[in-house]
Design a protein around this motif. Structure first.
Motif, mmCIF file in Angstrom:
data_model
loop_
_atom_site.group_PDB
_atom_site.id
_atom_site.type_symbol
_atom_site.label_atom_id
_atom_site.label_comp_id
_atom_site.label_asym_id
_atom_site.label_seq_id
_atom_site.Cartn_x
_atom_site.Cartn_y
_atom_site.Cartn_z
ATOM 1 N N MET A 93 0.838 -1.186 0.000
ATOM 2 C CA MET A 93 0.000 0.000 0.000
ATOM 3 C C MET A 93 0.875 1.239 0.000
ATOM 4 N N THR A 94 0.547 2.203 -0.801
ATOM 5 C CA THR A 94 1.295 3.451 -0.879
ATOM 6 C C THR A 94 0.536 4.554 -0.155
ATOM 7 N N ALA A 95 1.221 5.693 0.013
ATOM 8 C CA ALA A 95 0.577 6.815 0.697
ATOM 9 C C ALA A 95 -0.701 7.235 -0.013
ATOM 10 N N SER A 96 -0.725 7.103 -1.333
ATOM 11 C CA SER A 96 -1.914 7.512 -2.092
ATOM 12 C C SER A 96 -3.105 6.609 -1.823
ATOM 13 N N GLU A 97 -2.840 5.438 -1.235
ATOM 14 C CA GLU A 97 -3.917 4.500 -0.927
ATOM 15 C C GLU A 97 -4.326 4.566 0.537
ATOM 16 N N ALA A 98 -3.892 5.634 1.238
ATOM 17 C CA ALA A 98 -4.147 5.730 2.672
ATOM 18 C C ALA A 98 -5.631 5.701 3.007
ATOM 19 N N ALA A 99 -6.472 6.137 2.076
ATOM 20 C CA ALA A 99 -7.904 6.150 2.341
ATOM 21 C C ALA A 99 -8.436 4.753 2.618
ATOM 22 N N ALA A 100 -7.684 3.715 2.197
ATOM 23 C CA ALA A 100 -8.110 2.344 2.438
ATOM 24 C C ALA A 100 -8.073 2.009 3.924
ATOM 25 N N VAL A 101 -7.292 2.771 4.705
ATOM 26 C CA VAL A 101 -7.253 2.559 6.140
ATOM 27 C C VAL A 101 -8.405 3.353 6.743
ATOM 28 N N GLY A 102 -9.478 2.639 7.040
ATOM 29 C CA GLY A 102 -10.680 3.310 7.505
ATOM 30 C C GLY A 102 -10.551 3.836 8.919
ATOM 31 N N ARG A 103 -11.611 4.448 9.387
ATOM 32 C CA ARG A 103 -11.674 5.018 10.721
ATOM 33 C C ARG A 103 -12.745 4.306 11.534
ATOM 34 N N THR A 104 -12.529 4.315 12.843
ATOM 35 C CA THR A 104 -13.504 3.767 13.767
ATOM 36 C C THR A 104 -13.508 4.657 14.996
ATOM 37 N N SER A 105 -14.428 4.392 15.907
ATOM 38 C CA SER A 105 -14.544 5.213 17.107
ATOM 39 C C SER A 105 -14.197 4.404 18.342
ATOM 40 N N LEU A 106 -13.408 5.000 19.221
ATOM 41 C CA LEU A 106 -13.144 4.408 20.527
ATOM 42 C C LEU A 106 -14.122 4.999 21.530
ATOM 43 N N GLY A 107 -15.041 4.186 21.969
ATOM 44 C CA GLY A 107 -15.982 4.625 22.984
ATOM 45 C C GLY A 107 -16.880 5.767 22.571
ATOM 46 N N GLY A 108 -16.978 6.026 21.266
ATOM 47 C CA GLY A 108 -17.765 7.156 20.812
ATOM 48 C C GLY A 108 -17.086 8.489 21.052
ATOM 49 N N ASP A 109 -15.818 8.460 21.508
ATOM 50 C CA ASP A 109 -15.101 9.679 21.871
ATOM 51 C C ASP A 109 -14.015 10.063 20.874
ATOM 52 N N LEU A 110 -13.225 9.088 20.470
ATOM 53 C CA LEU A 110 -12.053 9.347 19.643
ATOM 54 C C LEU A 110 -12.176 8.643 18.305
ATOM 55 N N GLU A 111 -11.996 9.385 17.210
ATOM 56 C CA GLU A 111 -11.949 8.764 15.896
ATOM 57 C C GLU A 111 -10.506 8.362 15.613
ATOM 58 N N VAL A 112 -10.286 7.070 15.395
ATOM 59 C CA VAL A 112 -8.935 6.566 15.161
ATOM 60 C C VAL A 112 -8.949 5.663 13.939
ATOM 61 N N SER A 113 -7.773 5.418 13.394
ATOM 62 C CA SER A 113 -7.646 4.443 12.314
ATOM 63 C C SER A 113 -8.003 3.066 12.846
ATOM 64 N N VAL A 114 -8.472 2.185 11.959
ATOM 65 C CA VAL A 114 -8.958 0.872 12.400
ATOM 66 C C VAL A 114 -7.852 0.003 12.977
ATOM 67 N N LEU A 115 -6.611 0.372 12.735
ATOM 68 C CA LEU A 115 -5.510 -0.221 13.477
ATOM 69 C C LEU A 115 -4.513 0.885 13.767
ATOM 70 N N GLY A 116 -3.816 0.733 14.892
ATOM 71 C CA GLY A 116 -2.860 1.748 15.299
ATOM 72 C C GLY A 116 -1.440 1.237 15.206
ATOM 73 N N LEU A 117 -0.525 2.016 15.771
ATOM 74 C CA LEU A 117 0.889 1.662 15.781
ATOM 75 C C LEU A 117 1.370 1.634 17.225
ATOM 76 N N GLY A 118 1.739 0.436 17.702
ATOM 77 C CA GLY A 118 2.306 0.285 19.033
ATOM 78 C C GLY A 118 3.812 0.500 18.983
#
Length: 332
Positions: free
Chosen positions: A1-26
């Motif tokens: 995946m390239t930067a131009s395909e970043a839209a493929a990484v969707g968003r979700t909500s944590l507790g209805g409070d925070l909009e985050v990517s569907v996976l994060g970086l630990g």
């Protein structure tokens, strides 16, 4: 995946409070625990994650005694702050003898200022109590953390590795946006404890260790694969007999992944994403990051979810997920 395909990484909500990517970086492994590290490659990996649409960055003082926070701070120094959902933690300290839990309000008030200095920011978006202190009522710890929200140093609160009762008590004291605990195809204890409470109370669930410390990548063949100082050498799950058993199960997961045209790691991450869980895998290099991000586009049918449940039901892996002293700190 390239930067131009970043839209493929969707968003979700944590507790209805925070909009985050569907996976994060630990960012734990960028500091220690899994062999050699490279700060510059870690910084490049963080930048690449943001380019690919991963906006949720997770760290803690515990990781290297502040080193992980410092690496993250250097990486984010050139990034617009509003582009990042930044999480860190308090209450788990490094000592000469190992690790100490400290949930005292006075520690928490000091810890946030030290973390903010290392991170180079005036606030964090999500602040976790890293462990429940058995000597301090969780309500006192969370009460002190809620003061940080009022002060503007923290936006939302979470808790890590808490058992159901502690999670309820914490949430009653101040809204918990997220619980972070180890959860994966190989570690399914949350399903019988804290996860149902999260569902009931509307608390987001962030899964650390979503690849079971590398077991679910399908690339580990034995302890000889570990380079440098690596915590897995002392973990029961990686003991010789247990590891042989566990790798045989992973081989079956790999067969399913191959049928779907994805990697074993992508399948394991997609299993979590499919359930509304936010995994935070911890790649140290860009190659592994890009593989992980590919999980966001892996679609799993009900049939595939059932097959995975049959291959890796709860307690299928042999060996505890931590060595003795740390096992005593989880699910409190």
């Amino acid at each position: 995946m390239t930067a131009s395909e970043a839209a493929a990484v969707g968003r979700t909500s944590l507790g209805g409070d925070l909009e985050v990517s569907v996976l994060g970086l630990g960012c734990m492994g960028m500091a220690e625990f899994y062999g050699d590290t490279d700060d510059q490659e870690s910084i490049r990996t963080i930048h690449q994650a943001l380019d690919l649409g991963v906006n949720f960055i997770d760290t803690a003082y515990m990781y290297g005694g502040g080193r992980s926070e410092e690496i993250v701070g250097k990486a984010l120094a050139t990034v617009p702050r509003e582009n990042v959902v930044l999480a860190t933690k308090c209450g788990l300290l490094r000592t000469e003898d190992g690790v100490r839990i400290d949930g005292r309000p006075e520690h928490i008030r000091q810890a946030i200022d030290e973390s903010l200095a290392r991170l180079g920011t005036d606030h964090v978006d999500l602040y976790y109590l890293h462990r429940v202190d058995p000597e301090v009522p969780v309500e006192e710890s969370i009460g002190a953390m809620s003061e940080l929200v009022t002060a503007g140093k923290v936006r939302f609160l979470g808790i890590s590795e808490a058992g159901p009762d502690s999670l309820r008590a914490a949430h009653a004291t101040h809204r918990m946006t997220a619980l972070q605990s180890e959860y994966s195809l190989g570690t399914r204890a949350p399903e019988f404890g804290a996860l149902p409470v999260c569902r009931e109370l509307g608390i987001g669930f962030v899964a650390w260790g979503p690849l079971s410390r590398g077991l679910l990548t399908g690339t580990i063949t034995g302890v000889q694969d570990f380079q440098g100082i690596d915590i897995r050498r002392i973990l029961p799950r990686f003991a010789e007999d247990n590891l042989a058993h566990n790798l045989a199960i992973v081989a079956r997961v790999t067969e399913v992944a191959e049928e779907l045209g994805c990697t074993t790691a992508q399948l394991a991450l997609a299993w979590l994403i499919n359930q509304g869980i936010v995994p935070i895998p911890g790649p140290k290099v860009r190659e592994h990051l890009e593989e992980n991000v590919g999980a966001a586009s892996v679609e799993l049918s009900d049939e595939t979810m059932k097959r995975l449940d049959e291959i890796l039901p709860p307690n299928a892996f042999l060996g505890d997920r931590f060595h003795g002293p740390m096992m005593d700190t989880v699910d409190r």
